[in-house]
Enzyme design. Structure first.
Site, PDB file in Angstrom:
ATOM      1  N   GLY A  61      47.642   4.990  43.152  1.00  0.00           N
ATOM      2  CA  GLY A  61      47.347   6.391  43.391  1.00  0.00           C
ATOM      3  C   GLY A  61      47.700   6.838  44.785  1.00  0.00           C
ATOM      4  O   GLY A  61      48.461   6.175  45.491  1.00  0.00           O
ATOM      5  N   GLU A 125      39.873   1.649  46.859  1.00  0.00           N
ATOM      6  CA  GLU A 125      40.757   0.503  47.108  1.00  0.00           C
ATOM      7  C   GLU A 125      40.379  -0.129  48.444  1.00  0.00           C
ATOM      8  O   GLU A 125      39.642   0.471  49.239  1.00  0.00           O
ATOM      9  CB  GLU A 125      42.225   0.951  47.115  1.00  0.00           C
ATOM     10  CG  GLU A 125      42.708   1.383  45.737  1.00  0.00           C
ATOM     11  CD  GLU A 125      44.197   1.722  45.680  1.00  0.00           C
ATOM     12  OE1 GLU A 125      44.782   1.503  44.620  1.00  0.00           O
ATOM     13  OE2 GLU A 125      44.760   2.200  46.671  1.00  0.00           O
ATOM     14  N   HIS A 242      51.475  -7.861  49.200  1.00  0.00           N
ATOM     15  CA  HIS A 242      50.400  -7.439  48.288  1.00  0.00           C
ATOM     16  C   HIS A 242      49.759  -8.685  47.705  1.00  0.00           C
ATOM     17  O   HIS A 242      50.460  -9.605  47.276  1.00  0.00           O
ATOM     18  CB  HIS A 242      50.967  -6.551  47.172  1.00  0.00           C
ATOM     19  CG  HIS A 242      49.896  -5.781  46.470  1.00  0.00           C
ATOM     20  ND1 HIS A 242      48.990  -6.375  45.629  1.00  0.00           N
ATOM     21  CD2 HIS A 242      49.566  -4.475  46.518  1.00  0.00           C
ATOM     22  CE1 HIS A 242      48.151  -5.452  45.176  1.00  0.00           C
ATOM     23  NE2 HIS A 242      48.476  -4.291  45.705  1.00  0.00           N
ATOM     24  N   ARG A 288      44.185  -5.808  52.774  1.00  0.00           N
ATOM     25  CA  ARG A 288      45.157  -6.605  52.012  1.00  0.00           C
ATOM     26  C   ARG A 288      45.566  -7.903  52.687  1.00  0.00           C
ATOM     27  O   ARG A 288      45.750  -8.918  52.023  1.00  0.00           O
ATOM     28  CB  ARG A 288      46.424  -5.783  51.792  1.00  0.00           C
ATOM     29  CG  ARG A 288      46.242  -4.808  50.695  1.00  0.00           C
ATOM     30  CD  ARG A 288      47.499  -4.072  50.378  1.00  0.00           C
ATOM     31  NE  ARG A 288      47.130  -3.119  49.345  1.00  0.00           N
ATOM     32  CZ  ARG A 288      47.916  -2.183  48.878  1.00  0.00           C
ATOM     33  NH1 ARG A 288      49.136  -2.063  49.349  1.00  0.00           N
ATOM     34  NH2 ARG A 288      47.498  -1.368  47.938  1.00  0.00           N
ATOM     35  N   HIS A 348      55.611  -6.379  49.847  1.00  0.00           N
ATOM     36  CA  HIS A 348      55.317  -5.119  49.170  1.00  0.00           C
ATOM     37  C   HIS A 348      55.731  -3.899  49.971  1.00  0.00           C
ATOM     38  O   HIS A 348      56.387  -2.998  49.464  1.00  0.00           O
ATOM     39  CB  HIS A 348      53.805  -5.093  48.917  1.00  0.00           C
ATOM     40  CG  HIS A 348      53.326  -3.926  48.135  1.00  0.00           C
ATOM     41  ND1 HIS A 348      53.815  -3.620  46.883  1.00  0.00           N
ATOM     42  CD2 HIS A 348      52.385  -2.968  48.411  1.00  0.00           C
ATOM     43  CE1 HIS A 348      53.201  -2.538  46.427  1.00  0.00           C
ATOM     44  NE2 HIS A 348      52.342  -2.115  47.340  1.00  0.00           N
ATOM     45  N   ARG A 383      49.090  -1.407  56.449  1.00  0.00           N
ATOM     46  CA  ARG A 383      48.956  -0.105  55.789  1.00  0.00           C
ATOM     47  C   ARG A 383      47.696  -0.071  54.933  1.00  0.00           C
ATOM     48  O   ARG A 383      47.423  -1.001  54.173  1.00  0.00           O
ATOM     49  CB  ARG A 383      50.172   0.143  54.897  1.00  0.00           C
ATOM     50  CG  ARG A 383      50.072   1.404  54.087  1.00  0.00           C
ATOM     51  CD  ARG A 383      51.181   1.473  53.061  1.00  0.00           C
ATOM     52  NE  ARG A 383      51.065   0.435  52.071  1.00  0.00           N
ATOM     53  CZ  ARG A 383      51.018   0.652  50.754  1.00  0.00           C
ATOM     54  NH1 ARG A 383      51.094   1.872  50.283  1.00  0.00           N
ATOM     55  NH2 ARG A 383      50.929  -0.340  49.902  1.00  0.00           N
TER      56      ARG A 383
HETATM   57  C1  LIG Z   1      55.075  -1.717  42.570  1.00  0.00           C
HETATM   58  C2  LIG Z   1      54.652  -0.783  43.674  1.00  0.00           C
HETATM   59  C3  LIG Z   1      53.450  -0.110  43.572  1.00  0.00           C
HETATM   60  C4  LIG Z   1      53.051   0.775  44.595  1.00  0.00           C
HETATM   61  N1  LIG Z   1      51.892   1.489  44.438  1.00  0.00           N
HETATM   62  C5  LIG Z   1      51.580   2.424  45.392  1.00  0.00           C
HETATM   63  C6  LIG Z   1      50.448   3.276  45.210  1.00  0.00           C
HETATM   64  O1  LIG Z   1      49.758   3.216  44.209  1.00  0.00           O
HETATM   65  N2  LIG Z   1      50.174   4.176  46.201  1.00  0.00           N
HETATM   66  C7  LIG Z   1      50.924   4.295  47.333  1.00  0.00           C
HETATM   67  O2  LIG Z   1      50.632   5.142  48.200  1.00  0.00           O
HETATM   68  N3  LIG Z   1      52.009   3.491  47.512  1.00  0.00           N
HETATM   69  C8  LIG Z   1      52.352   2.591  46.570  1.00  0.00           C
HETATM   70  N4  LIG Z   1      53.453   1.800  46.750  1.00  0.00           N
HETATM   71  C9  LIG Z   1      54.312   2.028  47.935  1.00  0.00           C
HETATM   72  C10 LIG Z   1      55.085   3.325  47.721  1.00  0.00           C
HETATM   73  O3  LIG Z   1      55.475   3.413  46.368  1.00  0.00           O
HETATM   74  C11 LIG Z   1      56.326   3.385  48.593  1.00  0.00           C
HETATM   75  O4  LIG Z   1      56.004   3.059  49.920  1.00  0.00           O
HETATM   76  C12 LIG Z   1      56.904   4.785  48.587  1.00  0.00           C
HETATM   77  O5  LIG Z   1      57.072   5.222  47.254  1.00  0.00           O
HETATM   78  C13 LIG Z   1      58.224   4.808  49.331  1.00  0.00           C
HETATM   79  O6  LIG Z   1      58.839   6.047  49.090  1.00  0.00           O
HETATM   80  P1  LIG Z   1      60.234   6.355  49.737  1.00  0.00           P
HETATM   81  O7  LIG Z   1      60.616   7.705  49.249  1.00  0.00           O
HETATM   82  O8  LIG Z   1      60.174   6.137  51.189  1.00  0.00           O
HETATM   83  O9  LIG Z   1      61.215   5.216  49.157  1.00  0.00           O
HETATM   84  P2  LIG Z   1      61.571   4.818  47.660  1.00  0.00           P
HETATM   85  O10 LIG Z   1      60.700   5.472  46.678  1.00  0.00           O
HETATM   86  O11 LIG Z   1      61.651   3.342  47.610  1.00  0.00           O
HETATM   87  O12 LIG Z   1      63.038   5.414  47.477  1.00  0.00           O
HETATM   88  C14 LIG Z   1      64.119   4.880  48.195  1.00  0.00           C
HETATM   89  C15 LIG Z   1      65.391   5.586  47.755  1.00  0.00           C
HETATM   90  O13 LIG Z   1      66.468   5.174  48.595  1.00  0.00           O
HETATM   91  C16 LIG Z   1      67.606   4.935  47.800  1.00  0.00           C
HETATM   92  N5  LIG Z   1      68.502   4.022  48.508  1.00  0.00           N
HETATM   93  C17 LIG Z   1      68.245   2.797  49.034  1.00  0.00           C
HETATM   94  N6  LIG Z   1      69.358   2.283  49.591  1.00  0.00           N
HETATM   95  C18 LIG Z   1      70.329   3.199  49.421  1.00  0.00           C
HETATM   96  C19 LIG Z   1      71.703   3.255  49.736  1.00  0.00           C
HETATM   97  N7  LIG Z   1      72.343   2.245  50.367  1.00  0.00           N
HETATM   98  N8  LIG Z   1      72.424   4.341  49.381  1.00  0.00           N
HETATM   99  C20 LIG Z   1      71.827   5.356  48.722  1.00  0.00           C
HETATM  100  N9  LIG Z   1      70.523   5.381  48.400  1.00  0.00           N
HETATM  101  C21 LIG Z   1      69.787   4.312  48.741  1.00  0.00           C
HETATM  102  C22 LIG Z   1      67.050   4.394  46.501  1.00  0.00           C
HETATM  103  O14 LIG Z   1      67.980   4.576  45.457  1.00  0.00           O
HETATM  104  C23 LIG Z   1      65.829   5.310  46.340  1.00  0.00           C
HETATM  105  O15 LIG Z   1      66.235   6.517  45.739  1.00  0.00           O
HETATM  106  C24 LIG Z   1      53.869   0.935  45.740  1.00  0.00           C
HETATM  107  C25 LIG Z   1      55.068   0.241  45.840  1.00  0.00           C
HETATM  108  C26 LIG Z   1      55.474  -0.610  44.810  1.00  0.00           C
HETATM  109  C27 LIG Z   1      56.770  -1.344  44.941  1.00  0.00           C
END
Ligand SMILES: Cc1cc2nc3c(=O)[nH]c(=O)nc-3n(C[C@H](O)[C@H](O)[C@H](O)COP(=O)(O)OP(=O)(O)OC[C@H]3O[C@@H](n4cnc5c(N)ncnc54)[C@H](O)[C@@H]3O)c2cc1C
Length: 533
Positions: A61, A125, A242, A288, A348, A383
């Site tokens: 969440g 959490e 994690h 964590r 994670h 975090r």
């Molecule tokens: C399994 C899991 C469960 C989680 N649960 C939670 C939760 O419940 N609550 C919470 O707050 N956080 C949670 N997290 C952490 C959270 O999801 C992430 O920290 C957050 O979503 C990151 O968002 P972001 O937009 O920075 O990156 P991301 O959502 O990872 O997006 C990265 C983007 O960059 C793009 N990209 C990467 N390299 C390149 C490239 N060379 N060229 C072009 N595009 C590229 C990818 O295609 C993607 O579109 C979780 C993470 C995981 C893995």
């Protein structure tokens, strides 16, 4: 030794496109930025598809002090306490206050969070002093928030979304970014995108470790690209592991969300003994890093390769509250109502990243960073659970708001040429290089670190760099392998430098937090490492 760019190019001879804003990465941070830039020509690129973002995979969440019993100040205090002395209070203050506004906006636009008896249901959490986590369809916040934001971005006329487009490198003129070299995976061609502003939201680097919850495309590309261009990275020694990912041989390291423990899940060792209260008064809801190390300790003490999550005490209907986890476990023959879930830790979340101010501004003109790739200092050395989706929302919008101040400038059109320095005609199995980086990082730079094994890793990376950086690759696997090698070796060096234990950085040889010498940040850029207060 690290090449300036991964490929040879001459922008004068390349096909070229122009846009006002280029957003690289379409998770919660990139989509939030793109939506805030919707009145400008904005191009948003994805390396793969929606499911390959960490955002899509989020389960538990989003944290927000919106409940009657809560206050932003409490959320701030919990975040700072979890950050172990080096979280930036200004960044945290912005996160907890503006986070409420951003969530309310999403609710007003139609995003539906789970309710109980007509009121929002907040779960608890680790590290949170009260129930504070909003969730969607039980454990499915990620896919819901992604499709909500993506649908809105897709509907905007000025936002163009490109899938299977890989950022290879950024181009600058002096200290100012002017273009991006993009590999179009559909046409199998490299082309140039010129833009006025660049927002890097390409996520973390979980796949530099053998065990990770991150989808396979999260290989630290954006971090490595920014480093090559001269950006400063901060706090990169802090990687969060994690505590509870599904562990059966051959099965993916699927996350078993912390909210499972928040709702009453209990950790037991292979002998069936509950152990968390031996390590921390908050038991299963300790921060964590503490739960992670306790699990590793129990695995060592009992000679087992996992511990178990017992969900039998949870009062809620498990199938309804955790539908994704329920069906995943069932596919591997585990019925949550009857059996315990085998779990162990995995990499994670990256607390470090591209150093930015409170508006996503980096040390390079026209380059902004937000989300997991950025380091505002909001998480410090660890975090707090469910703060990262919030970070993407808050700082994604902030980066866009600040970047538009640069929109009046003209797009820089000077051509740039580069020849990859030393071409070597050697065979390199890119997948083998990636696997080797992952296992070295997991073994030597993982949950527990110490001087001797860190030195071994540094030496290995130096050996591998000597020949890997002589090879000019032309495919994504090759680019990823080099990006992983760069970011993994930098993390290793930073981990060697920090001679104390703090948050997620645990040193067996320096087990104590040393505030006198180390309440500081390690910064790295192409110029080298430095230490800042
Ligand atoms: C399994 C899991 C469960 C989680 N649960 C939670 C939760 O419940 N609550 C919470 O707050 N956080 C949670 N997290 C952490 C959270 O999801 C992430 O920290 C957050 O979503 C990151 O968002 P972001 O937009 O920075 O990156 P991301 O959502 O990872 O997006 C990265 C983007 O960059 C793009 N990209 C990467 N390299 C390149 C490239 N060379 N060229 C072009 N595009 C590229 C990818 O295609 C993607 O579109 C979780 C993470 C995981 C893995």
């Amino acid at each position: 030794m690290i090449p300036e760019f991964l490929i040879s190019f001459n922008t004068g001879h390349m096909s070229c496109e122009e846009t006002d804003c280029l957003v690289i990465g379409g998770g919660i941070a990139g989509l939030s930025s793109a939506l805030a830039l919707k009145s400008y020509d904005t191009t948003l690129i994805y390396k793969d598809g929606l499911a390959d973002t960490c955002t899509y995979n989020a389960q538990g969440g989003i944290a927000s002090a919106m409940a009657d019993w809560d206050k932003p100040l409490n959320h701030k205090e919990d975040t700072i306490a979890t950050g172990c002395g080096i979280a930036n209070p200004e960044a945290v203050d912005i996160l907890v206050r503006e986070g409420i506004d951003r969530i309310k906006e999403l609710i007003d636009l139609g995003l539906v969070f789970d309710k109980e008896n007509g009121s929002y249901h907040f779960t608890r959490e680790g590290g949170h002093s009260c129930s504070r986590i909003l969730h969607i369809q039980g454990d499915s916040i990620g896919r819901n928030i992604m499709s909500f934001l993506y649908g809105r971005a897709e509907a905007e006329k000025k936002i163009r979304i490109l899938h299977s487009h890989f950022l290879i490198d950024l181009i600058s003129s002096e200290n100012k970014l002017t273009g991006a070299l993009i590999y179009d995976g559909n046409r199998k061609k490299v082309f140039l995108v010129r833009a006025k502003i660049f927002i890097l939201s390409a996520g973390g680097a979980g796949n530099i470790f053998q065990e990770t919850t991150n989808p396979p495309g999260i290989t630290g590309d954006g971090l490595s690209v920014a480093y090559r261009r001269g950006a400063e990275l901060s706090d990169i020694e802090f990687y969060q592991f994690h505590p509870t990912t599904f562990y059966l041989a051959g099965a993916p390291r699927f996350l078993i969300s912390e909210s499972v423990r928040g709702e009453g899940g209990i950790l037991k060792n292979i002998k069936g003994d509950r152990f968390m209260f031996d390590y921390h008064p908050s038991g299963e809801l300790a921060p964590r890093d503490i739960v992670t190390r306790a699990i590793i300790d129990q695995m060592k003490l009992t000679g087992s390769n996992c511990v178990y999550l017992d969900l039998s005490g949870i009062k809620n209907d498990l199938k309804k509250r955790f539908p994704q986890i329920y069906s995943f476990c069932r596919n591997y023959g585990i019925d949550l109502k009857k059996s315990m879930v085998p779990v162990r830790p995995a990499a994670h979340y990256f607390m470090g990243g591209i150093k930015t101010d409170m508006w996503g501004k980096t040390n390079l003109d026209n380059l902004y960073a937000c989300g997991e790739i950025a380091c505002t200092g909001v998480h410090g050395a660890n975090r707090l659970a469910s703060n990262s989706l919030l970070e993407g929302l808050v700082y994604g919008v902030r980066a866009a708001e600040k970047a538009v101040e640069n929109m009046n400038q003209k797009t820089e059109k000077r051509d740039v040429k580069y020849s990859f320095p030393q071409k070597a005609d050697i065979l390199i199995d890119r997948e083998d290089l990636k696997r080797s980086i992952k296992s070295l990082m997991w073994r030597n730079v993982g949950i527990e670190r110490e001087d001797e094994v860190l030195c071994v890793a540094t030496k290995k990376f130096e050996e591998w760099k000597k020949y890997a950086f002589l090879k000019e690759f032309s495919d994504i696997t090759g680019f990823e392998a080099l990006n992983m090698l760069i970011i993994a070796s930098l993390i290793t060096e930073a981990a060697s430098m920090r001679k104390e234990s703090r948050g997620t950085h645990y040193r067996n040889d320096y087990p104590v937090q040393d505030d006198k010498s180390w309440k500081k940040h390690i910064i790295v850029s192409r110029k080298g490492f430095s230490i800042e207060e």
